[in-house]
Design an enzyme around this catalytic site. Structure first.
Site, PDB file in Angstrom:
ATOM      1  N   ASP A 341       0.870  -1.214   0.122  1.00  0.00           N
ATOM      2  CA  ASP A 341       0.046   0.106   0.147  1.00  0.00           C
ATOM      3  C   ASP A 341       0.704   1.421  -0.088  1.00  0.00           C
ATOM      4  O   ASP A 341       2.155   1.150   0.310  1.00  0.00           O
ATOM      5  CB  ASP A 341      -0.888   0.086   1.313  1.00  0.00           C
ATOM      6  CG  ASP A 341      -0.100   0.062   2.692  1.00  0.00           C
ATOM      7  OD1 ASP A 341       0.807  -0.715   2.584  1.00  0.00           O
ATOM      8  OD2 ASP A 341      -0.567   0.748   3.330  1.00  0.00           O
ATOM      9  N   GLU A 342       0.219   2.201  -0.370  1.00  0.00           N
ATOM     10  CA  GLU A 342       0.827   3.744  -0.245  1.00  0.00           C
ATOM     11  C   GLU A 342       2.278   3.664  -0.802  1.00  0.00           C
ATOM     12  O   GLU A 342       3.449   4.249  -0.229  1.00  0.00           O
ATOM     13  CB  GLU A 342       0.943   4.032   1.156  1.00  0.00           C
ATOM     14  CG  GLU A 342      -0.653   4.377   1.626  1.00  0.00           C
ATOM     15  CD  GLU A 342      -0.916   4.718   3.004  1.00  0.00           C
ATOM     16  OE1 GLU A 342      -1.869   5.569   3.457  1.00  0.00           O
ATOM     17  OE2 GLU A 342      -0.027   4.194   4.004  1.00  0.00           O
TER      18      GLU A 342
END
Length: 536
Positions: A341-342
């Site tokens: 993620d991210e």
């Protein structure tokens, strides 16, 4: 005179007998009213058939088990809960009749065979002569014991002798889970938590039939698991945390103890090393993992998206292989979470390249990939799970990407941040937590259906629900309790209970009944005004 006295004596005896029956009936009725209603359980059971006399646990009660080690272990666990508060000896034995019986194998009666209960289901039968919990597997017996706990007064959870009475309402519960993946995540990277603190959380999860503990072991602020081939990851990368505290890490023995303890409560540990972003602790520990060969400083803030492994460097994949190999060897469970993620500092092309190279490493060491739902922007490996953490108003394009992957065979674990992220504030006045996903009161956390949450995703793709607890603002065990309770039981119910039982108005009453139990267990919780908590 004798002939006249006999009818009078008979009449007197009949009156006494009638009064006795009346008194017994009154006592039974009072006992029925004292016992917790059979369906007042969280998660809601699949089937409840209440009726008949309750069973009273007394100093004559035995916990009867068969000769299997699994049943004996569950029996010993139950005895360990009941003995301090009841003051009864409650021997665990394979002898005798009545009492509390734990049974693995075939059930009694049509449609009640243990085979129909699956790996985690159980049947609980309660009546005047005893309580019997039947299951096909030991996990089912253990879940049945959690239901039995909730059917007893909350004082049963205390560590000193309480007055009782210890009644279990009469009737039958047949119960199997809706989903096989019912998880909770604890972020030990932003703030480190000790083995004892993790064990306490495991016990709290077990009460609500959660069966996965996802441990977020690596992030920008701290690396929390010893890796022999890269020792500075833990000794240096684990030496701090958000706010600049001392941090910490788990030795391999520590981690094995967490895994062992979780298994004793029928939870599987899912370890996560977030990659290619959220890796500053690793990059700070080894300069060669950076594209420019320069190690950044340790990080104690809360920003995200600024770090990335160097996708082009061969040493990156030596690092990944070593970490996955050592972590897989420590982890008996099926899954290994690779984050994903991210990754804002990783180009899309590099992200796809990285995931294409890393997912086979997980398979090489016998584990199944889980990644945050951004994994669906690459090519999820066959059998991989994607963990959806978007919001109700996440863009249609991002949701469509996840749905398309689900339609192609990728399983989904649902963790919508504006529903079940336990680190979100309840209200604007909540002293802990964040609000980037909104304010998440108890009703909002509960009142959604995993089966219909992502339109277009096949029902068969939904593997379950997980409630993550990120710890940027969570520092102590008491903080964990306050942010998890009372929302965690709702997430557990969404994962366990049939959709047909889902109803906020009835759930909030069952949830309110849990309050005294948490107080007995020493769990400090948020007293939401949405829930009709019992008065003191």
């Amino acid at each position: 005179m004798t002939q006249h006295r006999t009818p009078r004596l008979l009449g007197t005896l009949l009156l006494v007998a009638a009064a006795g029956f009346s008194l017994a009936g009154a006592e039974a009725s009072a006992a029925d009213r004292t016992a917790t209603p059979l369906g007042r359980v969280v998660p809601a059971p699949a089937s409840v058939d209440a009726g008949g006399s309750p069973y009273r646990i007394t100093d004559a009660t035995r916990i009867r088990v068969d000769d299997s080690p699994e049943t004996r272990r569950v029996g010993a666990y139950l005895a360990g809960i009941l003995r301090p508060s009841t003051g009864f000896s409650l021997p665990v034995t394979s002898q005798g009749t009545g009492g509390i019986r734990l049974r693995l194998g075939a059930g009694s009666g049509s449609g009640s065979g243990a085979g129909s209960l699956g790996a985690e289901g159980y049947r609980l039968d309660s009546g005047r002569d005893g309580v019997t919990i039947t299951a096909g597997k030991a996990a089912g017996l253990f879940h049945g014991v959690q239901t039995l706990r909730q059917l007893l007064p909350a004082a049963v959870e205390r560590n000193s002798v309480q007055p009782g009475p210890w009644l279990v309402a009469g009737g039958t519960i047949k119960d199997t889970p809706r989903y096989g993946y019912r998880g909770a995540m604890l972020d030990v990277s932003r703030h480190f938590f000790t083995v004892a603190q993790v064990k306490r959380y495991i016990d709290e999860l077990a009460l609500y039939k959660v069966n996965k503990l996802h441990l977020h072991l690596g992030d920008d602020q701290g690396w929390r698991i010893a890796i022999d081939s890269w020792p500075r990851l833990a000794t240096y990368g684990g030496s701090t945390q958000v706010g600049g505290g001392a941090g910490g890490f788990y030795t391999k023995a520590d981690y094995r103890e967490i895994v062992r303890y979780a298994a004793s409560r029928y939870l599987e540990v899912v370890p996560e090393i977030d990659m290619p972003g959220h890796t500053n602790a690793a990059l700070a520990s080894y300069a060669k993992l950076n594209c420019d060969g320069t190690a950044p400083p340790l990080y104690t803030g809360t920003d995200v998206g600024f770090s990335s492994l160097c996708v082009a460097k061969p040493v990156t994949y030596d690092f990944v292989d070593d970490v996955v190999r050592e972590l897989a060897a420590l982890t008996p469970g099926k899954y290994l979470h690779i984050g994903g993620d991210e990754a804002h500092s990783t180009s899309h092309a590099d992200y796809v390249t990285f995931m294409d190279k890393v997912q086979p490493v997980v398979a090489k060491y016998g584990k199944t990939v889980i990644g945050w739902h951004q994994l669906t922007g690459a090519t999820p490996a066959k059998g991989a799970l994607a963990q959806y953490w978007g919001l109700d108003d996440t863009s249609a394009a991002e949701k469509a990407q996840v749905v398309k992957a689900a339609q192609s065979g990728t399983g989904l674990v649902l963790s919508p941040a504006d529903r079940v992220y336990l680190d979100m504030k309840y209200t604007a006045d909540t002293p802990l937590g964040q609000d980037w996903a909104g304010l998440v009161e108890v009703k909002r956390a509960y009142d959604w259906d995993p089966g219909t949450y992502l339109p277009g995703a096949p029902g068969s793709a939904i593997r379950g629900v997980e409630a993550p607890l990120w710890t940027e603002t969570v520092v102590t065990g008491a903080d964990i309790d306050y942010m998890a309770f009372p929302r965690l039981p709702g997430a557990a119910e969404l994962g366990w209970s049939p959709a047909s039982t889902h109803d906020w108005d009835t759930y909030k009453v069952r949830l309110a009944a849990q309050g005294p139990r948490w107080e007995a267990l020493g769990i400090g919780y948020y007293r939401s005004p949405q829930v009709p908590w019992p008065s003191a």
